[in-house]
Design an enzyme around this catalytic site. Structure first.
Site, PDB file in Angstrom:
ATOM      1  N   GLU A  55       0.929  -0.993  -0.006  1.00  0.00           N
ATOM      2  CA  GLU A  55      -0.110   0.104   0.067  1.00  0.00           C
ATOM      3  C   GLU A  55       0.942   1.462  -0.033  1.00  0.00           C
ATOM      4  OE1 GLU A  55      -3.032  -0.335   2.929  1.00  0.00           O
ATOM      5  OE2 GLU A  55      -2.719  -2.361   3.222  1.00  0.00           O
ATOM      6  N   CYS A 104      -2.124   8.822   3.319  1.00  0.00           N
ATOM      7  CA  CYS A 104      -1.797   8.555   1.890  1.00  0.00           C
ATOM      8  C   CYS A 104      -2.946   8.972   0.738  1.00  0.00           C
ATOM      9  CB  CYS A 104      -1.574   6.921   1.875  1.00  0.00           C
ATOM     10  SG  CYS A 104      -3.270   6.172   2.635  1.00  0.00           S
TER      11      CYS A 104
HETATM   12  P1  NAD Z   1       8.698   4.682   3.987  1.00  0.00           P
HETATM   13  O1  NAD Z   1       8.698   3.887   2.977  1.00  0.00           O
HETATM   14  O2  NAD Z   1       9.885   5.742   4.294  1.00  0.00           O
HETATM   15  O3  NAD Z   1       8.778   3.775   5.211  1.00  0.00           O
HETATM   16  C1  NAD Z   1       7.764   2.877   5.783  1.00  0.00           C
HETATM   17  C2  NAD Z   1       8.059   1.844   6.655  1.00  0.00           C
HETATM   18  O4  NAD Z   1       9.185   1.123   5.780  1.00  0.00           O
HETATM   19  C3  NAD Z   1       8.968   2.228   7.687  1.00  0.00           C
HETATM   20  O5  NAD Z   1       8.594   1.351   8.858  1.00  0.00           O
HETATM   21  C4  NAD Z   1      10.356   2.046   7.461  1.00  0.00           C
HETATM   22  O6  NAD Z   1      11.216   2.064   8.827  1.00  0.00           O
HETATM   23  C5  NAD Z   1      10.503   0.853   6.830  1.00  0.00           C
HETATM   24  N1  NAD Z   1      11.551   0.916   5.873  1.00  0.00           N
HETATM   25  C6  NAD Z   1      12.458   1.864   5.184  1.00  0.00           C
HETATM   26  N2  NAD Z   1      13.331   1.082   4.296  1.00  0.00           N
HETATM   27  C7  NAD Z   1      12.973  -0.185   4.222  1.00  0.00           C
HETATM   28  C8  NAD Z   1      13.574  -1.294   3.447  1.00  0.00           C
HETATM   29  N3  NAD Z   1      14.626  -0.975   2.617  1.00  0.00           N
HETATM   30  N4  NAD Z   1      13.096  -2.342   3.621  1.00  0.00           N
HETATM   31  C9  NAD Z   1      11.799  -2.520   4.363  1.00  0.00           C
HETATM   32  N5  NAD Z   1      11.503  -1.431   5.167  1.00  0.00           N
HETATM   33  C10 NAD Z   1      12.158  -0.320   5.248  1.00  0.00           C
HETATM   34  O7  NAD Z   1       7.405   5.718   4.330  1.00  0.00           O
HETATM   35  P2  NAD Z   1       7.138   6.858   5.279  1.00  0.00           P
HETATM   36  O8  NAD Z   1       7.762   8.088   5.044  1.00  0.00           O
HETATM   37  O9  NAD Z   1       7.234   6.218   6.540  1.00  0.00           O
HETATM   38  O10 NAD Z   1       5.716   6.849   5.025  1.00  0.00           O
HETATM   39  C11 NAD Z   1       5.234   7.816   4.003  1.00  0.00           C
HETATM   40  C12 NAD Z   1       4.605   7.108   2.852  1.00  0.00           C
HETATM   41  O11 NAD Z   1       3.672   6.037   3.111  1.00  0.00           O
HETATM   42  C13 NAD Z   1       3.845   8.033   1.879  1.00  0.00           C
HETATM   43  O12 NAD Z   1       4.208   8.003   0.667  1.00  0.00           O
HETATM   44  C14 NAD Z   1       2.495   7.803   1.927  1.00  0.00           C
HETATM   45  O13 NAD Z   1       1.493   7.886   0.850  1.00  0.00           O
HETATM   46  C15 NAD Z   1       2.544   6.341   2.169  1.00  0.00           C
HETATM   47  N6  NAD Z   1       1.388   5.747   2.788  1.00  0.00           N
HETATM   48  C16 NAD Z   1       0.669   4.743   2.138  1.00  0.00           C
HETATM   49  C17 NAD Z   1      -0.572   4.339   2.657  1.00  0.00           C
HETATM   50  C18 NAD Z   1      -1.567   3.211   1.847  1.00  0.00           C
HETATM   51  O14 NAD Z   1      -2.342   2.856   2.386  1.00  0.00           O
HETATM   52  N7  NAD Z   1      -1.381   3.480   0.532  1.00  0.00           N
HETATM   53  C19 NAD Z   1      -0.836   4.723   3.846  1.00  0.00           C
HETATM   54  C20 NAD Z   1      -0.163   5.449   4.672  1.00  0.00           C
HETATM   55  C21 NAD Z   1       1.077   5.842   3.997  1.00  0.00           C
END
Ligand code: NAD
Length: 467
Positions: free
Chosen positions: A238, A272
């Protein structure tokens, strides 16, 4: 300037890292900085716990209903902690907790029984839905509990065990939630791990994990899918969105302005499926800009724990930097900040709610995901032009259409290329509906029965009618 990442010393087992309060920019607590090599033992225990957790759906349902009660009972402990680390108004933290309990109850008794299928031949096939095993959930910092529960409620109800990793920006409320839920479940059915990368990468690619369900940014989603490919693990992603709201010519601007404003600015725009671009008919353009700007100027911005706060701080420094960068670029491109356009002169990561007019359509604040309290408003001439602009993006999460004639609005909504289209609203989700972004906004389906089946595999027994 506060540090951009929680402080820590590296490489020492038992290490902890500081968690910052975005309303002050100061550290106020610590969380365990778990190392990737600890995951083998964690996943091993989740596998052991799975042996009995998968076997008794009635006991599972009872335990999950008890977990929902426990979450509600702990609301007054969890909510302030969530607000402190995330920044959102306290009432919104309570709403996350209520949604978490509701999800546990919704999914608790949903595990499907056997299903017979026939195709006209003298053969009886029966599908017995089986859980997958230990699964992983990785979530971001904007709705730590709500997004985690969207993963663990169906996964556990289906008979899987779970290792859950919150963002290092918001580890505390999730840890507390995990320990509260664990009072109602057998040991190691739900384990929360906290720490920095490569903890998430190692979890996503762990050979003992059967399904990775990830919410976060598109680049990280791609990395997660690549990691899971090594063990051919199932993934549900997501990802980011850049939802458009199209206002139709018959829209009653004053009537919808509050709803539209909060659809963009709730949780400080860090949603999001927030409205991230508004398309208004040229004839109504200045009315729409004014109505939104007036609300941006009067919204109460403050610490989430302060009574009366409607909009908290941005959660973290990299995110604040992104908001500042996109806004500065838009202004350099010729946009006008009709409200806001700057940081607030106070400690913490506060940014003034910002309405941008006259933004060139190719400015990054329109084409990328700003994920903060900044909203570009663009005029359109013909409706076809507006629909084309709304769809002209690599994102495909949600979209909305606003007008007085609901039938006409629905016809326009049907033309949006995304997973969910709303009319006169945005980002409302029922627990029962499927949630699936298209294009780069996601892979797989969450929510409702579809989310449950994403956590199961069909095991088929195929037998003839006669020996
Ligand atoms: P992010 O991708 O930086 O981090 C998300 C999670 O992934 C965190 O727990 C982070 O520690 C972890 N992570 C980081 N690098 C990783 C790797 N290489 N492998 C596995 N895990 C890793 O996102 P963010 O900045 O925390 O959140 C914002 C983003 O999330 C925005 O783009 C937003 O649109 C999206 N989002 C989407 C939804 C949806 O349902 N589509 C909902 C909420 C947020």
């Amino acid at each position: 300037m506060p540090t951009s990442q929680p402080r820590r010393a590296r490489g020492i087992r038992g290490e902890r890292f500081a968690v910052l309060d975005p309303a002050t920019g100061e550290a106020f607590e610590e969380a365990p900085d778990q190392q990737p090599d600890e995951l083998d033992a964690v996943v091993g225990r989740a596998h052991e716990a799975w042996r009995s957790w998968r076997s008794d759906p009635v006991a599972r349902a009872t335990a999950l209903l008890a977990a929902a009660d426990a979450v509600e009972a702990a609301g007054a402990d969890i909510a302030p902690l969530l607000t402190r680390e995330q920044g959102k108004p306290l009432a919104e933290s309570y709403a996350e907790i209520a949604r978490t309990a509701a999800r546990l109850r919704y999914f608790a008794e949903m595990a499907p029984g056997p299903q017979s299928i026939r195709d006209g031949r003298p053969v009886r096939s029966e599908i017995r839905w089986r859980p997958l095993g230990p699964v992983a959930a990785i979530v971001p910092w904007n709705f730590p509990l709500q997004l985690a529960s969207a993963k663990f409620a169906p996964a556990l109800a289906a008979g899987n065990t779970m290792v859950l990793k919150p963002s290092p920006f918001t580890p505390l409320a999730t840890r507390l939630l995990g320990s509260v839920i664990s009072t109602a479940l057998p040991e190691d059915v739900l384990t929360v791990v906290t720490g920095h990368e490569p903890l998430g990468a190692r979890l996503a690619s762990h050979p003992g994990i059967r399904h990775v369900t990830f919410t976060g940014s598109i680049p990280t989603g791609r990395a997660v899918a690549e990691g899971a490919a090594a063990s051919l693990g199932r993934v549900t992603l997501e990802l980011g969105g850049n939802d458009a709201a199209i206002l139709l010519g018959d829209v009653d601007v004053e009537r919808i302005a509050d709803r539209l404003f909060w659809a963009a600015f709730r949780n400080c725009g860090q949603v999001c499926m927030a409205v991230k671009r508004v398309y208004a008919p040229a004839r109504l353009y200045s009315d729409v800009v004014e109505a939104l700007a007036q609300r941006a100027k009067t919204a109460v911005v403050g610490a989430g724990l302060d009574p009366g706060t409607q909009l908290g701080p941005v959660n973290n420094v990299p995110q604040l930097a992104r908001v500042e960068r996109y806004t500065a670029q838009a202004l350099a491109d010729g946009a006008r900040a009709v409200a806001g356009g700057h940081r607030l002169d106070r400690p913490g990561y506060f940014y003034a709610p910002t309405i941008l007019a006259d933004v060139p359509p190719d400015s990054p604040v329109v084409t990328e995901e700003q994920f903060g309290p900044v909203l570009p408003v663009l005029p359109y001439g013909s409706l076809d032009e507006a629909v084309e602009a709304a769809n002209d993006t690599g994102f495909g999460l949600g979209g909305s259409v606003w007008g007085t004639d609901l039938d006409r609005a629905e016809v326009v909504a049907d033309r949006l290329e995304c997973g969910t289209a709303w009319i006169n609203h945005h980002a409302e989700l029922s627990l029962a509906q499927p949630f699936a972004g298209i294009k780069e906004s996601g892979v797989g389906v969450a929510g409702g029965l579809w989310g449950l089946y994403g956590n199961l595999r069909p095991f088929v027994v195929h037998r003839p009618e006669e020996a």
